[in-house]
Design a protein around this motif. Structure first.
Motif, PDB file in Angstrom:
ATOM      1  N   ILE A 139       0.808  -1.234   0.461  1.00 32.72           N
ATOM      2  CA  ILE A 139       0.114   0.290  -0.056  1.00 32.72           C
ATOM      3  C   ILE A 139       0.843   1.363   0.053  1.00 32.72           C
ATOM      4  CG2 ILE A 139      -2.177   1.428   0.995  1.00 32.72           C
ATOM      5  CD1 ILE A 139      -2.356  -1.312   2.046  1.00 32.72           C
ATOM      6  N   ILE A 140       2.180   1.743   0.883  1.00 38.90           N
ATOM      7  CA  ILE A 140       3.078   2.214   0.472  1.00 38.90           C
ATOM      8  C   ILE A 140       3.813   1.492   0.221  1.00 38.90           C
ATOM      9  CG2 ILE A 140       4.297   3.537   2.093  1.00 38.90           C
ATOM     10  CD1 ILE A 140       2.469   3.939   3.856  1.00 38.90           C
ATOM     11  N   LYS A 141       4.380   1.722  -1.332  1.00 38.12           N
ATOM     12  CA  LYS A 141       6.025   0.872  -1.356  1.00 38.12           C
ATOM     13  C   LYS A 141       7.833   2.340  -0.961  1.00 38.12           C
ATOM     14  CE  LYS A 141       3.727   0.152  -5.828  1.00 38.12           C
ATOM     15  NZ  LYS A 141       3.723  -0.196  -7.423  1.00 38.12           N
ATOM     16  N   VAL A 142       8.481   1.304  -0.443  1.00 38.87           N
ATOM     17  CA  VAL A 142       9.563   2.348  -0.361  1.00 38.87           C
ATOM     18  C   VAL A 142      10.616   1.988  -1.198  1.00 38.87           C
ATOM     19  CG1 VAL A 142      10.920   1.231   1.242  1.00 38.87           C
ATOM     20  CG2 VAL A 142       9.255   0.431   1.785  1.00 38.87           C
ATOM     21  N   THR A 143       9.981   3.192  -1.935  1.00 41.35           N
ATOM     22  CA  THR A 143      11.164   3.162  -3.312  1.00 41.35           C
ATOM     23  C   THR A 143      12.944   4.587  -2.557  1.00 41.35           C
ATOM     24  OG1 THR A 143       9.851   5.640  -3.313  1.00 41.35           O
ATOM     25  CG2 THR A 143       8.716   3.895  -4.777  1.00 41.35           C
ATOM     26  N   ARG A 144      13.077   5.058  -3.454  1.00 43.28           N
ATOM     27  CA  ARG A 144      14.243   5.125  -3.127  1.00 43.28           C
ATOM     28  C   ARG A 144      14.242   6.568  -2.794  1.00 43.28           C
ATOM     29  NH1 ARG A 144      19.453   5.619  -7.944  1.00 43.28           N
ATOM     30  NH2 ARG A 144      19.082   3.060  -7.401  1.00 43.28           N
ATOM     31  N   GLU A 145      13.193   6.839  -3.449  1.00 45.38           N
ATOM     32  CA  GLU A 145      12.873   8.490  -3.159  1.00 45.38           C
ATOM     33  C   GLU A 145      12.212   8.667  -1.141  1.00 45.38           C
ATOM     34  OE1 GLU A 145      12.133   7.172  -5.889  1.00 45.38           O
ATOM     35  OE2 GLU A 145      13.004   8.345  -7.167  1.00 45.38           O
ATOM     36  N   PHE A 146      11.535   7.713  -1.589  1.00 42.61           N
ATOM     37  CA  PHE A 146      10.968   7.098   0.094  1.00 42.61           C
ATOM     38  C   PHE A 146      12.036   7.106   0.936  1.00 42.61           C
ATOM     39  CE2 PHE A 146       9.145   4.698   3.455  1.00 42.61           C
ATOM     40  CZ  PHE A 146       8.323   5.729   3.616  1.00 42.61           C
ATOM     41  N   ALA A 192       6.744  11.291  15.935  1.00 40.89           N
ATOM     42  CA  ALA A 192       6.015  10.322  15.697  1.00 40.89           C
ATOM     43  C   ALA A 192       5.762   9.231  14.560  1.00 40.89           C
ATOM     44  CB  ALA A 192       5.277   9.924  16.861  1.00 40.89           C
ATOM     45  N   ILE A 193       5.541  10.107  13.732  1.00 35.87           N
ATOM     46  CA  ILE A 193       4.901   9.144  12.222  1.00 35.87           C
ATOM     47  C   ILE A 193       6.503   8.754  11.082  1.00 35.87           C
ATOM     48  CG2 ILE A 193       4.014  10.410   9.507  1.00 35.87           C
ATOM     49  CD1 ILE A 193       2.505  12.291  11.274  1.00 35.87           C
ATOM     50  N   VAL A 194       7.654   9.898  11.359  1.00 37.58           N
ATOM     51  CA  VAL A 194       8.969   9.567  11.462  1.00 37.58           C
ATOM     52  C   VAL A 194       8.649   7.987  11.545  1.00 37.58           C
ATOM     53  CG1 VAL A 194      11.368   9.909  10.632  1.00 37.58           C
ATOM     54  CG2 VAL A 194       9.294  12.071  10.181  1.00 37.58           C
ATOM     55  N   ALA A 195       9.248   8.094  13.026  1.00 37.00           N
ATOM     56  CA  ALA A 195       9.117   6.900  13.449  1.00 37.00           C
ATOM     57  C   ALA A 195       8.643   5.068  13.029  1.00 37.00           C
ATOM     58  CB  ALA A 195       8.994   6.718  15.459  1.00 37.00           C
ATOM     59  N   SER A 196       6.938   5.682  13.091  1.00 38.54           N
ATOM     60  CA  SER A 196       6.317   4.764  12.561  1.00 38.54           C
ATOM     61  C   SER A 196       6.809   4.858  10.871  1.00 38.54           C
ATOM     62  CB  SER A 196       5.143   5.150  12.642  1.00 38.54           C
ATOM     63  OG  SER A 196       4.770   5.687  13.931  1.00 38.54           O
ATOM     64  N   PHE A 197       7.411   5.247   9.633  1.00 46.06           N
ATOM     65  CA  PHE A 197       7.549   4.866   8.625  1.00 46.06           C
ATOM     66  C   PHE A 197       8.815   4.574   8.710  1.00 46.06           C
ATOM     67  CE2 PHE A 197       5.173   8.928   6.841  1.00 46.06           C
ATOM     68  CZ  PHE A 197       4.080   7.966   6.600  1.00 46.06           C
ATOM     69  N   SER A 198       9.811   4.249  10.452  1.00 44.91           N
ATOM     70  CA  SER A 198      10.913   3.710   9.730  1.00 44.91           C
ATOM     71  C   SER A 198      11.251   2.481  10.024  1.00 44.91           C
ATOM     72  CB  SER A 198      11.900   4.509  10.953  1.00 44.91           C
ATOM     73  OG  SER A 198      12.985   3.840  11.348  1.00 44.91           O
ATOM     74  N   LEU A 199       9.755   2.159  10.077  1.00 43.49           N
ATOM     75  CA  LEU A 199       9.421   0.306  10.631  1.00 43.49           C
ATOM     76  C   LEU A 199       9.443   0.091   9.343  1.00 43.49           C
ATOM     77  CD1 LEU A 199       6.831   0.390  12.938  1.00 43.49           C
ATOM     78  CD2 LEU A 199       9.166  -0.844  13.552  1.00 43.49           C
ATOM     79  N   LEU A 200       9.145   1.161   8.269  1.00 42.47           N
ATOM     80  CA  LEU A 200       8.479   0.290   6.678  1.00 42.47           C
ATOM     81  C   LEU A 200      10.529   0.170   5.808  1.00 42.47           C
ATOM     82  CD1 LEU A 200       5.587   2.635   5.187  1.00 42.47           C
ATOM     83  CD2 LEU A 200       5.841   0.845   6.178  1.00 42.47           C
ATOM     84  N   LEU A 201      10.715   0.514   6.391  1.00 42.65           N
ATOM     85  CA  LEU A 201      12.406   0.642   6.222  1.00 42.65           C
ATOM     86  C   LEU A 201      12.948  -0.129   6.664  1.00 42.65           C
ATOM     87  CD1 LEU A 201      11.616   3.649   5.311  1.00 42.65           C
ATOM     88  CD2 LEU A 201      14.502   3.860   5.559  1.00 42.65           C
ATOM     89  N   ASP A 202      12.820  -0.929   7.697  1.00 38.58           N
ATOM     90  CA  ASP A 202      13.205  -1.736   8.494  1.00 38.58           C
ATOM     91  C   ASP A 202      13.014  -3.269   7.882  1.00 38.58           C
ATOM     92  OD1 ASP A 202      14.727  -0.116  10.388  1.00 38.58           O
ATOM     93  OD2 ASP A 202      12.973  -0.132  11.504  1.00 38.58           O
ATOM     94  N   PHE A 203      11.299  -2.547   7.252  1.00 40.60           N
ATOM     95  CA  PHE A 203      10.836  -4.732   6.919  1.00 40.60           C
ATOM     96  C   PHE A 203      11.390  -4.391   5.574  1.00 40.60           C
ATOM     97  CE2 PHE A 203       7.193  -2.813   9.708  1.00 40.60           C
ATOM     98  CZ  PHE A 203       7.394  -3.958  10.662  1.00 40.60           C
ATOM     99  N   TYR A 204      11.669  -3.231   5.076  1.00 38.10           N
ATOM    100  CA  TYR A 204      12.127  -3.632   3.074  1.00 38.10           C
ATOM    101  C   TYR A 204      13.906  -3.979   2.868  1.00 38.10           C
ATOM    102  CZ  TYR A 204      14.206  -1.639  -0.695  1.00 38.10           C
ATOM    103  OH  TYR A 204      15.101  -1.457  -2.404  1.00 38.10           O
ATOM    104  N   TYR A 205      14.906  -3.585   4.800  1.00 36.08           N
ATOM    105  CA  TYR A 205      15.772  -4.267   4.884  1.00 36.08           C
ATOM    106  C   TYR A 205      16.188  -5.604   5.048  1.00 36.08           C
ATOM    107  CZ  TYR A 205      18.201  -0.092   2.812  1.00 36.08           C
ATOM    108  OH  TYR A 205      18.496   1.529   1.668  1.00 36.08           O
ATOM    109  N   ILE A 206      15.391  -5.727   5.511  1.00 37.80           N
ATOM    110  CA  ILE A 206      15.321  -7.264   6.526  1.00 37.80           C
ATOM    111  C   ILE A 206      14.666  -8.759   5.592  1.00 37.80           C
ATOM    112  CG2 ILE A 206      14.096  -8.931   8.202  1.00 37.80           C
ATOM    113  CD1 ILE A 206      14.258  -6.417  10.065  1.00 37.80           C
ATOM    114  N   ASP A 207      13.057  -7.464   4.360  1.00 36.38           N
ATOM    115  CA  ASP A 207      12.973  -8.351   3.440  1.00 36.38           C
ATOM    116  C   ASP A 207      14.415  -8.404   2.279  1.00 36.38           C
ATOM    117  OD1 ASP A 207      11.211 -10.112   2.610  1.00 36.38           O
ATOM    118  OD2 ASP A 207      10.879  -8.133   1.436  1.00 36.38           O
TER     119      ASP A 207
END
Length: 247
Positions: A139-146, A192-207
């Motif tokens: 739903i949110i794509k972790v692109t290079r720009e993101f 808090a919002i940025v910390a939340s979005f940081s989880l997406l980056l964590d998921f991305y790199y683990i994946d």
């Protein structure tokens, strides 16, 4: 594109830490291994946090428990950052130390605002699963720009906090960091919002690393997730305290 050469908001997921290990093993990173280690570390956090909480409400001063816990956790993180193979041994110490710190700040918050820490924990857990669903179903794509935007935001936030702590020691107040004005609440909401979005980056790199690196690296992945979750909880707790004071 990164900031200061980083490829993610979390040092545990920087390419430096994921370079090919010299110690080859047949067992590879798995999501089950990361989940089990995460639950184990969160259990250690809970144990020392509960202990500190009980000390506080039995009348014992927990100032040093909280302060020492914070500094030990920082030391462990710095050491792991430069010697990532040590994560297997230092992560349990980091979790225990972080528990003392979180237990301390949570007890203080609960004393003035009953049940606020439990609400913050619930919000943190809910946010984690919401972010996971957003990532899992793209739903949110972790692109290079993101990634570049989130990394820039996190770098800016931590620089502001670092400067703010220094100024605080000099008894210079930075109201938008520590105050309860609407500007301070707005800044806290943003963090808090940025910390939340940081989880997406964590998921991305683990994946990206699952099945590619040795099972030992699960400790590093767990450390990275723990850092983000702790940061998110602290930001949520601070925001809820400020809102409670205002209302």
């Amino acid at each position: 594109m990164g900031v200061f050469g980083l490829q993610t908001s979390n040092p545990a997921f920087n390419s430096y830490f994921w370079k090919k290990s010299r110690n080859y093993t047949k067992d590879k990173m798995s999501i089950n291994g990361i989940i089990l280690k995460s639950f184990a570390m969160l259990t250690l956090v809970t144990i020392t946090a509960t202990y500190t909480w009980q000390l506080f409400f039995s009348g014992v001063s927990i100032k040093w428990y909280t302060a020492i816990g914070m500094f030990v956790a920082i030391f462990c993180s710095l050491f792991i950052s430069f010697k990532h193979d040590s994560s297997k041994y230092l992560l349990p110490i980091y979790a225990l130390a972080k528990g003392f710190f979180l237990g301390g700040i949570s007890a203080y918050a609960h004393k003035h605002f009953p049940y606020l820490p439990f609400q913050a924990i619930a919000v943190t857990i809910l946010t984690f699963f919401v972010m996971f669903i957003l990532y899992r179903f793209k739903i949110i794509k972790v692109t290079r720009e993101f990634r570049a935007i989130i990394i820039t935001a996190i770098t800016t936030i931590f620089m502001l906090y670092f400067i703010g702590w220094i100024l605080r020691f000099l008894e210079i107040d930075v109201s938008f960091l520590w105050g309860t004005s609407w500007i301070a609440i707005g800044f806290n909401t943003l963090t808090a919002i940025v910390a939340s979005f940081s989880l997406l980056l964590d998921f991305y790199y683990i994946d990206r690393q699952l099945g590619r690196y040795s099972k030992e690296r699960e400790w590093l992945a767990t450390w990275g997730l723990l850092i983000t979750l702790v940061w998110l909880y602290v930001e949520v707790l601070r925001l809820m305290k400020k809102l409670a004071i205002r209302f």
